[in-house]
Scaffold this motif. Structure first.
Motif, mmCIF file in Angstrom:
data_model
loop_
_atom_site.group_PDB
_atom_site.id
_atom_site.type_symbol
_atom_site.label_atom_id
_atom_site.label_comp_id
_atom_site.label_asym_id
_atom_site.label_seq_id
_atom_site.Cartn_x
_atom_site.Cartn_y
_atom_site.Cartn_z
ATOM 1 N N PRO A 299 0.770 -1.219 0.142
ATOM 2 C CA PRO A 299 0.066 0.153 0.084
ATOM 3 C C PRO A 299 0.729 1.272 0.015
ATOM 4 O O PRO A 299 0.348 2.341 -0.595
ATOM 5 C CB PRO A 299 -0.776 0.106 1.444
ATOM 6 C CG PRO A 299 -0.138 -1.197 2.094
ATOM 7 C CD PRO A 299 0.479 -2.067 1.236
ATOM 8 N N ARG A 300 1.954 1.032 0.687
ATOM 9 C CA ARG A 300 2.920 2.382 0.530
ATOM 10 C C ARG A 300 3.275 2.711 -0.640
ATOM 11 O O ARG A 300 3.476 3.769 -1.165
ATOM 12 C CB ARG A 300 4.032 2.058 1.699
ATOM 13 C CG ARG A 300 4.896 3.423 1.721
ATOM 14 C CD ARG A 300 5.763 3.246 3.055
ATOM 15 N NE ARG A 300 6.476 4.673 3.483
ATOM 16 C CZ ARG A 300 6.719 5.026 4.479
ATOM 17 N NH1 ARG A 300 6.611 4.265 5.487
ATOM 18 N NH2 ARG A 300 7.577 6.033 4.592
ATOM 19 N N LEU B 216 0.763 3.965 -2.867
ATOM 20 C CA LEU B 216 0.254 5.607 -2.508
ATOM 21 C C LEU B 216 1.374 6.425 -3.025
ATOM 22 O O LEU B 216 0.911 7.397 -3.800
ATOM 23 C CB LEU B 216 -0.015 5.589 -1.035
ATOM 24 C CG LEU B 216 -0.341 6.952 -0.576
ATOM 25 C CD1 LEU B 216 -1.921 7.086 -1.111
ATOM 26 C CD2 LEU B 216 -0.396 7.025 0.758
ATOM 27 N N SER C 71 -7.652 13.181 6.506
ATOM 28 C CA SER C 71 -7.522 12.959 5.021
ATOM 29 C C SER C 71 -8.639 13.754 4.429
ATOM 30 O O SER C 71 -8.620 14.399 3.274
ATOM 31 C CB SER C 71 -7.380 11.549 4.677
ATOM 32 O OG SER C 71 -6.141 11.044 5.258
ATOM 33 N N LEU D 108 4.415 9.306 3.513
ATOM 34 C CA LEU D 108 3.431 8.234 3.081
ATOM 35 C C LEU D 108 3.282 7.108 4.389
ATOM 36 O O LEU D 108 2.911 5.973 3.843
ATOM 37 C CB LEU D 108 4.175 7.565 1.819
ATOM 38 C CG LEU D 108 4.269 8.416 0.737
ATOM 39 C CD1 LEU D 108 5.063 7.695 -0.566
ATOM 40 C CD2 LEU D 108 3.203 9.059 0.218
ATOM 41 N N ALA E 139 0.250 4.998 5.009
ATOM 42 C CA ALA E 139 -0.538 4.196 3.866
ATOM 43 C C ALA E 139 -1.300 3.096 4.175
ATOM 44 O O ALA E 139 -0.741 2.175 4.953
ATOM 45 C CB ALA E 139 0.346 3.787 2.941
ATOM 46 N N THR E 140 -2.680 3.011 3.797
ATOM 47 C CA THR E 140 -3.312 2.011 3.966
ATOM 48 C C THR E 140 -4.129 1.558 2.929
ATOM 49 O O THR E 140 -4.435 2.580 1.866
ATOM 50 C CB THR E 140 -4.331 2.114 5.075
ATOM 51 O OG1 THR E 140 -5.209 3.023 4.831
ATOM 52 C CG2 THR E 140 -3.626 2.145 6.485
ATOM 53 N N LYS F 298 -7.261 4.032 2.818
ATOM 54 C CA LYS F 298 -6.608 5.380 1.927
ATOM 55 C C LYS F 298 -6.631 5.194 0.422
ATOM 56 O O LYS F 298 -6.940 6.367 -0.329
ATOM 57 C CB LYS F 298 -5.367 5.868 2.792
ATOM 58 C CG LYS F 298 -5.481 6.576 4.011
ATOM 59 C CD LYS F 298 -4.339 7.213 4.365
ATOM 60 C CE LYS F 298 -4.339 7.821 5.793
ATOM 61 N NZ LYS F 298 -3.173 8.607 6.138
ATOM 62 N N LEU F 299 -6.188 4.204 -0.009
ATOM 63 C CA LEU F 299 -5.927 4.121 -1.334
ATOM 64 C C LEU F 299 -7.266 4.074 -2.022
ATOM 65 O O LEU F 299 -7.385 4.659 -3.095
ATOM 66 C CB LEU F 299 -5.219 2.762 -1.879
ATOM 67 C CG LEU F 299 -3.641 2.970 -1.610
ATOM 68 C CD1 LEU F 299 -3.062 1.671 -1.797
ATOM 69 C CD2 LEU F 299 -3.061 3.865 -2.828
ATOM 70 N N VAL G 196 -3.764 12.523 1.540
ATOM 71 C CA VAL G 196 -3.115 11.486 2.156
ATOM 72 C C VAL G 196 -1.768 11.476 2.387
ATOM 73 O O VAL G 196 -1.197 10.578 2.958
ATOM 74 C CB VAL G 196 -3.486 10.357 1.068
ATOM 75 C CG1 VAL G 196 -4.719 10.023 1.034
ATOM 76 C CG2 VAL G 196 -2.862 10.517 -0.310
ATOM 77 N N SER G 197 -1.090 12.612 1.824
ATOM 78 C CA SER G 197 0.609 12.296 1.943
ATOM 79 C C SER G 197 0.761 13.737 2.673
ATOM 80 O O SER G 197 2.000 13.989 3.075
ATOM 81 C CB SER G 197 0.981 12.280 0.656
ATOM 82 O OG SER G 197 0.959 13.513 -0.197
ATOM 83 N N ASP H 149 10.782 8.289 -1.011
ATOM 84 C CA ASP H 149 10.323 7.497 0.246
ATOM 85 C C ASP H 149 11.387 6.611 0.772
ATOM 86 O O ASP H 149 11.271 6.336 1.803
ATOM 87 C CB ASP H 149 8.916 7.044 -0.249
ATOM 88 C CG ASP H 149 8.180 6.225 0.859
ATOM 89 O OD1 ASP H 149 8.262 6.744 2.035
ATOM 90 O OD2 ASP H 149 7.902 5.025 0.784
#
Length: 335
Positions: free
Chosen positions: A53-54, A57, A120, A187, A190-191, A194-195, A254-255, A296
């Protein structure tokens, strides 16, 4: 050729991202997972719940910021335009700050129901409010004044910054730490949830943006000339603004604050391949995605086991590169 190189770059950056970290999950483990061989429960959690997920994202946010910067530079016909200059990032930041500082005043049922998504959602809502205000100010009748939009964006950014300063002043120590870390970008949160919320908006932006390439190429000659070439200039402006708002708002939500991606990436590509938006937009998506994923990786390994906010890295490397490009172009014009 450029498309192939950038695609390989994104693929390599993705592999580095998936195999970098303290968990010891290497390339052989990835190959085993791809072939269907079992991973240990710990490695499954690391791969499927943390790193994938990271990575997804990072790819989405990097592509969105770079494409939005390309759209705005083409719309304003100004190489200094980026997603932050029109007030969208500032509006999203104000929404996030409101959620962090005043979120505790919400009814318990609402606050607990939204949970980690509160910041978010508030950031995305703030970005859209800023966009609607900006469009309303710059549109008179059926015509949108691009120069007025640029000036209004600067004013809205200053106003949002002032409101953010007031909220920062009244925040407590814990809220200040949250505000500082969010404003620097990361990031880390990230989940897949969220995506699921973010990807539709970013996906629409990335799907619609290439369709604006021909109009942006014509607009470089001037609005009157673009209209003579059959381009609906007002519709082009509206779509470009909405795409930039959707992509930037979703990415910032989200970021957090990640700067210079939307400014530097289009510059690098224009110098390498020219200003044709038919190639510039898809290549910006690839380069922005790859660069943010690599940033990242550095952010979570350079001071391990701690994590450096990714916005610090993008500014640390993006600002000198941008200054070098400005000086290089200035010297070339002087010859």
């Amino acid at each position: 050729m450029v498309s192939l190189v950038l695609t390989l770059f994104v693929f390599a950056a993705s592999l580095i991202s998936l195999t970098s970290g303290a968990a010891g999950l290497g390339l052989t483990d990835l190959l085993a997972a791809f072939l269907g061989e079992g991973l240990s429960p710990r490695d499954q959690v690391v791969l499927y719940d943390i790193r994938l997920p990271r990575l997804a994202l990072g790819l989405a946010v990097g592509a969105a910021l770079a494409v939005c910067g390309t759209l705005l530079q083409g719309l304003f016909r100004n190489p200094l335009a980026d997603p932050g200059i029109v007030g969208v990032s500032a509006g999203a930041g104000l929404g996030a700050v409101l959620a962090i500082v005043l979120g505790g005043l919400l009814p318990i049922g609402i606050a607990s129901g939204l949970g980690p998504s509160l910041v978010s959602l508030a950031a995305g809502f703030g970005g859209w409010i800023a966009t609607l205000l900006l469009y309303r100010i710059a549109t008179s009748g059926k015509r949108t004044d691009v120069a007025l939009m640029l000036l209004a964006g600067i004013a809205l950014s200053a106003l949002a910054g002032a409101a953010t300063g007031v909220l920062t002043y009244v925040a407590d120590d814990r809220q200040l730490r949250d505000l500082t870390f969010w404003s620097m970008g990361s990031l880390a949160g990230a989940t897949w949830t969220k995506l699921a919320v973010t990807l539709p908006l970013i996906g629409v932006t990335l799907a619609v943006a290439p369709r604006l390439a021909r109009g942006l190429n014509a607009l470089a000659l001037g609005e009157a000339q673009a209209a003579h070439m059959g381009v609906d200039v007002q519709r082009l402006k509206r779509l470009a603004i909405l795409c930039a708002a959707a992509g930037t708002g979703a990415a910032v939500a989200v970021s957090g604050g990640i700067g210079f991606v939307g400014l530097v990436v289009p510059h690098l590509l224009r110098q390498a391949q020219g200003p044709d938006h038919r190639r510039l937009i898809p290549h910006a998506a690839l380069l922005g995605a790859g660069l943010l994923v690599l940033a990242d990786v550095v952010s979570r390994t350079i001071v391990a086991p701690a994590e450096l906010p990714i916005g610090i890295l993008t500014a640390l490397f993006g600002a000198p590169v941008f200054l070098w490009m400005l000086l290089h172009n200035s010297l070339l014009r002087g010859r």
